[in-house]
Design a protein around this motif. Structure first.
Motif, mmCIF file in Angstrom:
data_model
loop_
_atom_site.group_PDB
_atom_site.id
_atom_site.type_symbol
_atom_site.label_atom_id
_atom_site.label_comp_id
_atom_site.label_asym_id
_atom_site.label_seq_id
_atom_site.Cartn_x
_atom_site.Cartn_y
_atom_site.Cartn_z
ATOM 1 N N PRO A 10 0.803 -1.229 0.000
ATOM 2 C CA PRO A 10 0.000 0.000 0.000
ATOM 3 C C PRO A 10 0.834 1.277 0.000
ATOM 4 O O PRO A 10 0.300 2.354 -0.209
ATOM 5 N N PHE A 11 2.160 1.170 0.206
ATOM 6 C CA PHE A 11 3.004 2.358 0.252
ATOM 7 C C PHE A 11 4.155 2.311 -0.745
ATOM 8 O O PHE A 11 4.966 3.224 -0.797
ATOM 9 N N MET A 62 -3.111 1.523 -5.137
ATOM 10 C CA MET A 62 -2.654 0.235 -4.612
ATOM 11 C C MET A 62 -3.690 -0.429 -3.725
ATOM 12 O O MET A 62 -3.372 -1.333 -2.950
ATOM 13 N N ILE A 75 -0.772 6.423 -5.068
ATOM 14 C CA ILE A 75 -1.211 5.706 -3.872
ATOM 15 C C ILE A 75 -2.320 6.473 -3.161
ATOM 16 O O ILE A 75 -3.306 5.892 -2.705
ATOM 17 N N THR A 118 4.314 8.317 -7.727
ATOM 18 C CA THR A 118 3.881 7.225 -6.855
ATOM 19 C C THR A 118 3.039 7.694 -5.680
ATOM 20 O O THR A 118 2.019 7.069 -5.352
ATOM 21 N N LYS A 119 3.440 8.762 -5.023
ATOM 22 C CA LYS A 119 2.683 9.211 -3.846
ATOM 23 C C LYS A 119 1.256 9.603 -4.223
ATOM 24 O O LYS A 119 0.300 9.263 -3.517
#
Length: 331
Positions: free
Chosen positions: A217-218, A279, A274, A270-271
């Motif tokens: 998830p991260f 994700m 998410i 990516t941040k």
């Protein structure tokens, strides 16, 4: 490692507090399970997260009258345990750690997106349904001329392409033609060039356009795109489709751009990916998909402004695949 009894009470809630990426944990975690709390501290430090103890009452409900959902810590075990193992390679217990991953599959078309269903088949469209045609395509002879920029794009696509013994004979020819076609549009060139040095894979899959993102998830750890170079995507359905099919159908090459936008979001942003639920392995990430569709519309419009050919402008995630005679054809 924490005991199973202690782990059952370990839950995390990822959020943003005062502009900072934050992990909210159970307020008694530090005393109840100090071993896990130490792992969590290490993970947060490596990934720039702030840790905050939960201050809510256990029975506090959200506006819908339901207790707010929490993320089981076991889902995060890959990121947490990997961080600890990397920092202490002499730990005799690190080899016994078992990881669990999250997986998100993002499709070009989603039958239940925003409550929508796939559009009904249009009888006036020349392309037959791939599900009915069995994937048999008539070869289209027209070729787009080569150029240095097209060769660069083809190199990138080939470097990331994973061949299979089951690939159709036309796939290499189609990759060349897709690269030449997309090289005519700066927006497509910029997108593919941006992904050149990142870890993603491209492979052929009949009747398919989808992007699989693996990680936690991260964290995003792998991106796999599956596509069919002879499948066009009917993204809209209205009366004008009879005379202006280009406004309703995306060619295979144009449809691939949608999947590449997923890859760019996962690997380069990516941040945000998410935060938009990219994700989430339980619920489909509609917020992320809406953002991708908006970007897709913008690219298609820029391409249309350049060549004068209409392309779909869609607002829902519904549609269907239709057979295409070449990698940049709509029928």
């Amino acid at each position: 490692m924490s005991s199973q009894h202690a782990i059952k009470g370990n839950f995390l809630h990822p959020c943003v507090i005062d502009g900072k990426d934050t992990l909210v944990h159970a307020n008694d975690l530090q005393h109840r399970d100090p071993a896990f709390y130490q792992q969590l501290q290490h993970y947060a430090a490596q990934n720039h997260y702030t840790l905050v103890a939960d201050r809510r009452s256990q029975d506090k409900l959200d506006q819908s009258g339901r207790r707010k959902a929490w993320l089981p810590v076991m889902v995060l075990s890959l990121g947490l345990n990997t961080a600890v193992a990397a920092s202490d390679r002499n730990d005799t217990h690190s080899s016994a750690v078992h990881y669990s991953q999250s997986q998100s599959v993002l499709a070009l078309l989603h039958p239940s997106a925003d409550g929508e269903h796939t559009t009904d088949r249009l009888h006036d469209h020349q392309g037959e349904s791939l599900l009915e045609s069995g994937g048999q395509h008539e070869h289209f002879e027209f070729e787009i001329p080569a150029s240095p920029e097209a060769e660069q794009l083809e190199d990138i696509l080939q470097q990331h392409y994973t061949a299979s013994a089951q690939d159709p004979d036309h796939i290499q020819y189609d990759l060349t033609q897709m690269a030449r076609y997309l090289s005519q549009y700066p927006e497509a060139v910029e997108l593919i060039q941006a992904l050149a040095e990142y870890p993603w894979r491209l492979s052929y899959a009949e009747n398919t356009f989808e992007t699989e993102v693996r990680g936690t998830p991260f964290q995003v750890q792998a991106v796999n795109i599956r596509f069919d170079s002879r499948a066009a995507a009917q993204l809209r359905s209205h009366k004008a489709c009879k005379t202006q099919a280009n406004a309703c159908i995306a060619s295979p090459a144009d449809a691939l751009l949608h999947e590449l936008l997923h890859a760019k979001a996962a690997l380069l942003e990516t941040k945000q990916f998410i935060a938009q639920g990219g994700m989430n392995s339980i619920l489909y990430p509609y917020e992320h998909e809406r953002a991708v569709i908006q970007h897709e519309n913008s690219i298609y419009q820029a391409m249309s402004d350049r060549d004068g050919v209409m392309r779909p402008q869609r607002f829902a995630h519904a549609g269907r695949l239709v057979a295409s005679s070449c990698s940049f054809c709509i029928n």
